[in-house]
Design a protein around this motif. Structure first.
Motif, short mmCIF file in Angstrom:
data_model
loop_
_atom_site.label_atom_id
_atom_site.label_comp_id
_atom_site.label_asym_id
_atom_site.label_seq_id
_atom_site.Cartn_x
_atom_site.Cartn_y
_atom_site.Cartn_z
N ARG A 169 4.12 12.57 4.52
CA ARG A 169 4.99 13.17 3.46
C ARG A 169 6.60 13.31 3.76
NH1 ARG A 169 0.94 17.01 0.05
NH2 ARG A 169 -0.40 16.20 -0.41
N LEU A 170 7.24 12.82 3.05
CA LEU A 170 8.84 13.11 3.54
C LEU A 170 9.67 14.35 3.32
CD1 LEU A 170 10.91 11.27 5.31
CD2 LEU A 170 11.71 10.23 3.18
N HIS A 171 9.87 15.12 4.34
CA HIS A 171 10.48 16.44 3.83
C HIS A 171 9.54 17.49 2.56
CE1 HIS A 171 13.72 14.57 5.46
NE2 HIS A 171 14.00 14.05 4.26
N GLY A 172 8.19 16.78 3.07
CA GLY A 172 7.20 17.35 1.70
C GLY A 172 6.92 17.46 0.49
N ASN A 173 7.73 16.00 0.82
CA ASN A 173 7.25 15.63 -0.98
C ASN A 173 6.28 15.24 -0.85
OD1 ASN A 173 8.00 13.88 -3.31
ND2 ASN A 173 9.26 13.41 -2.98
N PRO A 174 4.84 14.99 -1.90
CA PRO A 174 3.42 14.03 -2.10
C PRO A 174 3.89 12.79 -2.46
CG PRO A 174 3.79 15.87 -3.51
CD PRO A 174 5.15 15.99 -2.80
N ALA A 175 4.89 12.49 -3.27
CA ALA A 175 5.08 11.11 -3.72
C ALA A 175 6.27 10.73 -3.14
CB ALA A 175 5.25 12.02 -5.39
N LYS A 176 6.88 10.62 -1.76
CA LYS A 176 7.44 10.33 -1.27
C LYS A 176 7.44 9.81 0.49
CE LYS A 176 11.46 7.95 -1.36
NZ LYS A 176 12.15 6.29 -1.60
N GLU A 187 0.76 -1.61 0.05
CA GLU A 187 0.13 -0.15 -0.29
C GLU A 187 0.98 1.46 -0.03
OE1 GLU A 187 -2.88 3.16 3.19
OE2 GLU A 187 -2.55 0.65 3.26
N ARG A 188 1.79 1.31 1.00
CA ARG A 188 2.97 2.46 0.90
C ARG A 188 3.35 2.41 -0.69
NH1 ARG A 188 5.53 0.83 4.61
NH2 ARG A 188 7.92 0.49 3.79
N GLN A 189 3.50 1.65 -1.53
CA GLN A 189 4.06 2.18 -2.33
C GLN A 189 3.73 2.48 -3.58
OE1 GLN A 189 6.19 -1.96 -3.36
NE2 GLN A 189 8.34 -2.08 -1.99
N ARG A 190 2.06 1.80 -3.39
CA ARG A 190 1.47 2.15 -4.49
C ARG A 190 1.00 3.31 -3.65
NH1 ARG A 190 -2.18 -1.39 -2.36
NH2 ARG A 190 -3.69 0.80 -1.05
N ARG A 191 0.87 3.84 -3.08
CA ARG A 191 0.28 5.75 -2.76
C ARG A 191 1.01 6.60 -2.63
NH1 ARG A 191 -1.36 5.12 3.24
NH2 ARG A 191 -1.54 7.55 3.09
N GLU A 192 3.18 5.96 -2.85
CA GLU A 192 3.51 7.13 -3.51
C GLU A 192 3.46 6.88 -5.03
OE1 GLU A 192 7.91 6.86 -0.64
OE2 GLU A 192 6.56 4.70 -1.36
N ARG A 193 3.33 6.19 -5.94
CA ARG A 193 2.94 5.89 -7.03
C ARG A 193 1.88 7.20 -7.46
NH1 ARG A 193 3.81 0.69 -6.89
NH2 ARG A 193 2.02 0.36 -7.53
N LEU A 194 0.60 6.82 -6.65
CA LEU A 194 -0.17 7.66 -6.83
C LEU A 194 0.00 8.69 -6.49
CD1 LEU A 194 -3.14 4.53 -6.31
CD2 LEU A 194 -1.80 5.41 -8.85
#
Length: 415
Positions: free
Chosen positions: A99-106, A84-91
């Motif tokens: 969000r890691l350091h504010g990055n909406p894809a990480k 789920e974590r990997q899928r939500r990063e992709r989406l």
């Protein structure tokens, strides 16, 4: 935060005849047939039916017809399963807190939290996607710590915790575990919903917050219903939980309005253990219920003074909206029944309604009432009109002029 890589506990099985734990959220309307076992971290020789509360199942995840639900024990070591974590990063489907350091894809295992999933099938659910109780407790600790975050508006914080605690309840229900640890987790989630009930009621009532308030109340009632089922199963195999009385009193206070009562309270009372009925918490709730009836007949002071003298913080959170109603009704009746040439002293009103005199004047204006000078103070002017606006107008809440309530609200209970 605790180490999330530890393995799940292996709960012992407690055989029980015709017992089944109620569920928190659902995608199916079917009610499963009673399972022949309940998973528990306790051993007991007791074997009995769980009773009415357990039969009033909120919802069911399972659609297996006559089959018992699967005996699932979660093994996911993280707050959010890896897939789920990997899928939500992709989406780019990450909440601001994830969000890691504010990055909406990480994101990272220390930030991502499993989302509530409305469309879920127990048949296809893998143990690796379900978190065991120790991980769920760590996740709940993390979420409730965010409630005190000052970096974001309350509605943003509430929305995130609201969704992720539903997911916690979902994982707990799938594993069908009854233990003191699980009961305590449910009690904490109920506290979250009650504190949110309080904050959302006080906030400006935009369509968004009104919707959030409605959904929050809905989930609060579901969490309480499941908690009562846990209490009953626990009581049958072990002993009563020490917090039962307080949480039953909260349920009763949520039904002060006749509009909220899905069944006569006299029937509900019959299912309450005598030890709970005789408790201090339930005694207060029943007196408030009685006072709620009396204030509609004009006894405003009894309702407000009883609340001020005896309410716990959580009880006060629920009762507070009714205090506003009592005050408006009091002003309306006093104004309607008074004499035009003899305004009712605001100083006296402030003592009855436990308000500062300036707040009494402000509430009078909110209610389209007039005040005028009376000697050295102000007085409420009599009016024979329909003085209280019956539309959807929202009224500001004015604090109780009480040092005790002020201390309660300043010293928030631990979550």
């Amino acid at each position: 935060m605790a180490n999330r890589s530890r393995q799940p506990c292996q709960p012992r099985i407690n055989n029980s005849s015709s017992s089944y734990l109620s569920h928190s959220d659902s995608t199916h309307s079917k009610i499963p047939k009673p399972s022949n076992r309940i998973y528990s971290t306790k051993t007991s020789s007791s074997s009995s039916k769980t009773g009415e509360f357990s039969r009033r199942i909120e919802n069911s995840y399972y659609d297996d017809g006559d089959q018992d639900p699967p005996n699932l024990i979660g093994t996911c070591p993280f707050m959010c399963p890896l897939e789920e974590r990997q899928r939500r990063e992709r989406l780019r489907d990450l909440a601001v807190f994830e969000r890691l350091h504010g990055n909406p894809a990480k994101t990272s295992p220390a930030l991502a939290v499993k989302k509530f999933c409305r469309t879920i099938s127990s048949k296809d659910m893998k143990a690796s996607d379900v978190r065991p109780v120790p991980v769920l407790e760590d996740t709940l600790n993390y979420l409730l710590d965010l409630l005190h975050s000052s970096g974001h508006p309350f509605d943003v914080v509430h929305d995130f915790i609201f969704d992720r605690t539903r997911s916690i309840r979902q994982d707990l229900s799938m594993q069908n575990i009854v233990s003191d640890q699980v009961i305590h987790m449910y009690e904490r989630m109920v506290k979250f919903h009650i504190i949110s009930y309080h904050h959302l009621h006080r906030s400006s009532q935009t369509p968004n917050t009104a919707s959030m308030s409605h959904l929050n109340l809905e989930q609060l009632m579901k969490a309480l219903t499941t908690l009562f089922s846990l209490y009953e199963v626990n009581r049958a195999s072990h002993s009563a939980s020490q917090n039962e009385a307080e949480y039953f009193s909260l349920y009763l206070l949520l039904h002060l309005s006749p509009d909220n009562q899905v069944e006569p309270l006299s029937l509900w009372f019959r299912r309450i253990p005598s030890s709970v009925m005789e408790s201090k918490a339930m005694s207060f709730a029943r007196r408030i219920l009685s006072a709620c009836r009396y204030y509609r007949l004009g006894n405003y002071k009894r309702f407000i003074s009883t609340t001020e003298e005896e309410a716990s913080y959580l009880q006060y959170c629920i009762v507070e909206p009714y205090i506003s109603e009592v005050r408006k009704l009091a002003l309306s009746c006093i104004s309607y029944g008074g004499y035009k040439l003899q305004p009712y002293p605001v100083e006296h009103l402030s003592k009855i309604l436990l308000m500062k005199e300036s707040d009494v004047e402000a509430l009078s204006i909110d209610c389209d009432l007039e005040t005028s000078d009376v000697g050295t103070g102000k007085g409420l002017v009599s009016s024979k009109q329909a003085v209280i606006n019956k539309t959807s107008k929202e009224y500001k809440y004015y604090e109780l002029d009480s040092s005790r309530i002020e201390r309660l609200c300043a010293e928030l209970p631990p979550l």
